[in-house]
Scaffold this active site. Structure first.
Site, PDB file in Angstrom:
ATOM      1  N   SER A 126     -38.023 -15.768 -20.044  1.00 46.60           N
ATOM      2  CA  SER A 126     -38.962 -15.059 -20.915  1.00 46.60           C
ATOM      3  C   SER A 126     -39.974 -16.045 -21.474  1.00 46.60           C
ATOM      4  O   SER A 126     -39.694 -17.246 -21.571  1.00 46.60           O
ATOM      5  CB  SER A 126     -38.211 -14.389 -22.072  1.00 46.60           C
ATOM      6  OG  SER A 126     -39.103 -13.836 -23.014  1.00 46.60           O
ATOM      7  N   TYR A 139     -32.555 -14.611 -29.630  1.00 47.05           N
ATOM      8  CA  TYR A 139     -33.037 -14.248 -28.293  1.00 47.05           C
ATOM      9  C   TYR A 139     -33.835 -15.416 -27.713  1.00 47.05           C
ATOM     10  O   TYR A 139     -33.615 -15.825 -26.571  1.00 47.05           O
ATOM     11  CB  TYR A 139     -33.904 -12.997 -28.375  1.00 47.05           C
ATOM     12  CG  TYR A 139     -34.519 -12.599 -27.047  1.00 47.05           C
ATOM     13  CD1 TYR A 139     -33.735 -12.027 -26.057  1.00 47.05           C
ATOM     14  CD2 TYR A 139     -35.875 -12.790 -26.795  1.00 47.05           C
ATOM     15  CE1 TYR A 139     -34.289 -11.660 -24.832  1.00 47.05           C
ATOM     16  CE2 TYR A 139     -36.436 -12.426 -25.591  1.00 47.05           C
ATOM     17  CZ  TYR A 139     -35.636 -11.867 -24.604  1.00 47.05           C
ATOM     18  OH  TYR A 139     -36.186 -11.507 -23.403  1.00 47.05           O
TER      19      TYR A 139
END
Length: 264
Positions: A126, A139
């Site tokens: 990501s 995250y």
């Protein structure tokens, strides 16, 4: 090619699996809750946080396909909340799925890849693995961990002709907004800023790029002899931030983020 992809029942994983199967590849995906024929490929149950489940899955896959050419690690989720309020147990669960889950599955297939002296491992990371995201710190931490893991794994596996890379997507139109988990309690001191950021994230996600872009990228990587360390993909307004951070330095980049996100 014979391809395994974790977290393939929805979102980016589903788009990738459907596309690769459409191109004629033999695709087996995973889901924590579903199994059997699904769309145009097959799903097997897998809980990436459970050692026994990963081992069982590995045996099932090799019985079904006999040889694996590509492993795509995609399973993961997001938990949101202030760092002060997210419990250690919630943080552990985030890391156990997004990072250690990826490690478990990769370890399961490494002996197979080494024996064949060939293979590709593609990790869906990501932009949050290159830019820390407020109120989604764990995250980001899980994705930063994948960055270091991938860089080290590439060097360890180079003698065995096994290629490894990261895909670093920005925001894409998936069900990530609906599936975002939230810590049980949020201190009122953070609430206004937290809601501000969640609204920003939801807007960017709902207006994100088409996941088909990632599927097309991966289909092109299947036949490349040498994979780059990472491939940043998404809207230019987001992907360019990575290059801005590297070029101008972290201090200037942070000031720009504060202005853009109206922090302070």
């Amino acid at each position: 090619m014979n391809i395994v992809i974790t977290g393939a029942s929805s979102g980016i994983g589903l788009t990738i699996a459907k596309h690769l199967a459409h191109l004629g590849h033999q695709v087996v995906g995973t889901s924590r809750y579903k199994e059997g024929a699904f769309e145009n490929f097959h799903l097997l149950k897998l809980d990436v946080t459970d050692d026994a489940s990963v081992e069982k899955f590995g045996d099932q896959i090799l019985e079904r396909l006999s040889q694996i050419d590509v492993l795509i690690n995609n399973a993961g989720y997001v938990i949101a909340g202030p760092i002060e309020n997210i419990t250690i147990e919630e943080a552990k669960q985030q890391l156990d799925t997004n990072y250690f889950g990826l490690v478990r599955v990769t370890q399961q297939f490494l002996p197979h890849f080494r024996a064949n002296n060939i293979g590709k491992i593609i990790n869906i990371c990501s932009l949050a693995g290159q830019i820390g995201m407020p109120f989604q710190a764990h995250y980001s931490a899980s994705k930063y961990a994948i960055e270091g893991f991938t860089e080290a794994l590439r060097l360890e596996l180079a003698p065995f002709n096994i290629q490894v890379c990261n895909i670093n997507p920005g925001d894409f139109r998936t069900n990530i907004t609906a599936n975002r988990k939230t810590t049980s309690q949020i201190d009122p001191a953070y609430l206004k800023q937290y809601e501000h950021f969640i609204k920003i994230y939801a807007t960017e996600e709902n207006n994100g790029a088409d996941p088909q872009i990632i599927a097309d990228l991966i289909s092109s990587l299947l036949y490349k002899k040498k994979l780059n360390v990472r491939y940043t993909v998404g809207k230019l307004s987001q992907t360019s931030s990575v290059f801005f951070k590297r070029f101008f330095g972290e201090q200037i980049f942070e000031r720009v983020l504060k202005m853009m996100w109206k922090i302070g």
